[in-house]
Design a protein around this motif. Structure first.
Motif, PDB file in Angstrom:
ATOM      1  N   ARG A 188      31.129  29.739  37.939  1.00 42.53           N
ATOM      2  CA  ARG A 188      31.266  31.267  38.120  1.00 42.53           C
ATOM      3  C   ARG A 188      29.867  31.975  38.258  1.00 42.53           C
ATOM      4  NH1 ARG A 188      32.635  32.591  31.832  1.00 42.53           N
ATOM      5  NH2 ARG A 188      30.494  32.142  30.814  1.00 42.53           N
ATOM      6  N   ILE A 189      29.948  33.044  39.108  1.00 43.18           N
ATOM      7  CA  ILE A 189      28.813  33.793  39.516  1.00 43.18           C
ATOM      8  C   ILE A 189      28.929  34.968  38.722  1.00 43.18           C
ATOM      9  CG2 ILE A 189      27.294  34.678  41.194  1.00 43.18           C
ATOM     10  CD1 ILE A 189      27.958  32.314  42.927  1.00 43.18           C
TER      11      ILE A 189
ATOM     12  N   LEU B  42      38.670  33.151  42.555  1.00 42.72           N
ATOM     13  CA  LEU B  42      39.302  34.344  41.961  1.00 42.72           C
ATOM     14  C   LEU B  42      38.080  35.222  41.307  1.00 42.72           C
ATOM     15  CD1 LEU B  42      39.957  34.226  38.402  1.00 42.72           C
ATOM     16  CD2 LEU B  42      40.385  32.184  39.671  1.00 42.72           C
ATOM     17  N   ASN B  43      38.495  36.290  41.057  1.00 47.14           N
ATOM     18  CA  ASN B  43      37.444  37.490  40.849  1.00 47.14           C
ATOM     19  C   ASN B  43      38.181  38.254  39.517  1.00 47.14           C
ATOM     20  OD1 ASN B  43      36.027  39.982  40.301  1.00 47.14           O
ATOM     21  ND2 ASN B  43      35.409  39.969  42.528  1.00 47.14           N
ATOM     22  N   ASP B  44      37.575  38.131  38.525  1.00 44.87           N
ATOM     23  CA  ASP B  44      38.045  38.733  37.016  1.00 44.87           C
ATOM     24  C   ASP B  44      37.330  40.116  36.819  1.00 44.87           C
ATOM     25  OD1 ASP B  44      35.761  38.375  36.096  1.00 44.87           O
ATOM     26  OD2 ASP B  44      36.611  36.880  34.695  1.00 44.87           O
TER      27      ASP B  44
ATOM     28  N   ILE C 240      44.289  28.799  36.048  1.00 43.67           N
ATOM     29  CA  ILE C 240      44.254  29.092  37.397  1.00 43.67           C
ATOM     30  C   ILE C 240      45.716  29.711  37.822  1.00 43.67           C
ATOM     31  CG2 ILE C 240      44.066  28.306  39.598  1.00 43.67           C
ATOM     32  CD1 ILE C 240      42.816  25.753  38.770  1.00 43.67           C
ATOM     33  N   SER C 241      45.509  30.937  38.142  1.00 43.60           N
ATOM     34  CA  SER C 241      46.683  31.713  38.195  1.00 43.60           C
ATOM     35  C   SER C 241      47.349  31.529  39.518  1.00 43.60           C
ATOM     36  CB  SER C 241      46.445  33.405  38.131  1.00 43.60           C
ATOM     37  OG  SER C 241      45.996  33.652  36.850  1.00 43.60           O
TER      38      SER C 241
ATOM     39  N   ARG D 156      32.805  36.135  39.658  1.00 41.64           N
ATOM     40  CA  ARG D 156      33.313  35.314  40.933  1.00 41.64           C
ATOM     41  C   ARG D 156      33.456  33.798  40.251  1.00 41.64           C
ATOM     42  NH1 ARG D 156      29.657  37.313  44.927  1.00 41.64           N
ATOM     43  NH2 ARG D 156      29.210  35.028  44.823  1.00 41.64           N
ATOM     44  N   TRP D 157      34.727  33.539  40.235  1.00 43.20           N
ATOM     45  CA  TRP D 157      35.081  32.021  39.816  1.00 43.20           C
ATOM     46  C   TRP D 157      35.280  31.109  40.794  1.00 43.20           C
ATOM     47  CZ3 TRP D 157      35.611  30.573  34.412  1.00 43.20           C
ATOM     48  CH2 TRP D 157      35.652  31.480  33.549  1.00 43.20           C
ATOM     49  N   GLU D 158      34.907  29.963  40.625  1.00 40.22           N
ATOM     50  CA  GLU D 158      35.209  28.941  41.723  1.00 40.22           C
ATOM     51  C   GLU D 158      35.654  27.654  40.913  1.00 40.22           C
ATOM     52  OE1 GLU D 158      33.101  28.011  45.586  1.00 40.22           O
ATOM     53  OE2 GLU D 158      32.440  26.064  44.590  1.00 40.22           O
ATOM     54  N   VAL D 159      36.796  27.278  41.162  1.00 39.56           N
ATOM     55  CA  VAL D 159      37.430  26.127  40.283  1.00 39.56           C
ATOM     56  C   VAL D 159      37.639  25.063  41.480  1.00 39.56           C
ATOM     57  CG1 VAL D 159      39.465  25.275  38.973  1.00 39.56           C
ATOM     58  CG2 VAL D 159      38.122  27.487  38.488  1.00 39.56           C
TER      59      VAL D 159
END
Length: 162
Positions: A106-107, A75-77, A53-54, A81-84
């Motif tokens: 993540r989606i 965040l989005n890489d 997690i940056s 699309r990540w959800e932590v």
């Protein structure tokens, strides 16, 4: 390992922390301090999250309706699309008594292809499972009909926050 000689100045609510958290924070290396996040009396170290997690991710703290605290990192890489989420124990659930935990999902982001199908995945142990399998396990647990495999999915999708 260098011990902190006094309370970390980055914590506005030092007096609200549990004694175990104060002891932990006084004894972690100084370089870990930037990875610590505090929301009211809920404190956790991002360094212990199963995924990186940056410090630039969007952070949203919440007090949930049934009384537990949750902090969401998004965040989005470019691919997902990540959800932590880190949360305290949820009252009156099978996971009660396990302490503070991480949940990671993540989606898949639309890649523009004709055959693209949106899907979500949830980290279970060291594997990603599709969202429908995860949510079927939640529904089965709520209805008291969860199989041993579904219970294992739910247990292994929660990672200790400390």
């Amino acid at each position: 390992m260098n011990e902190l000689k006094s309370k970390p100045m980055t914590f506005r609510n030092w007096n609200n922390l549990e004694e175990a958290d104060k002891l932990l924070l006084k004894n972690i290396p100084d370089e870990w301090i930037p990875s610590v996040y505090q929301y009211q009396d809920f404190c956790f170290i991002r360094k212990f999250c199963p995924v990186d997690i940056s410090s630039w991710v969007r952070i949203k703290p919440n007090l949930m309706p049934n009384g537990y605290k949750q902090v969401t990192f998004k965040l989005n890489d470019g691919e997902f699309r990540w959800e932590v989420r880190a949360h305290t124990e949820i009252p009156n659930t099978p996971g009660e008594g396990n302490g503070n935990v991480w949940r990671i999902s993540r989606i898949k982001i639309d890649d523009g292809s004709v055959n693209f199908k949106k899907y979500s995945e949830h980290l279970v142990g060291n594997q990603w499972i599709r969202g429908h399998i995860f949510y079927d396990a939640i529904k089965a647990q709520q209805n008291n009909i969860a199989t041993p495999q579904q219970i294992l999915i739910l247990e292994n999708s929660h990672f200790k926050a400390k």
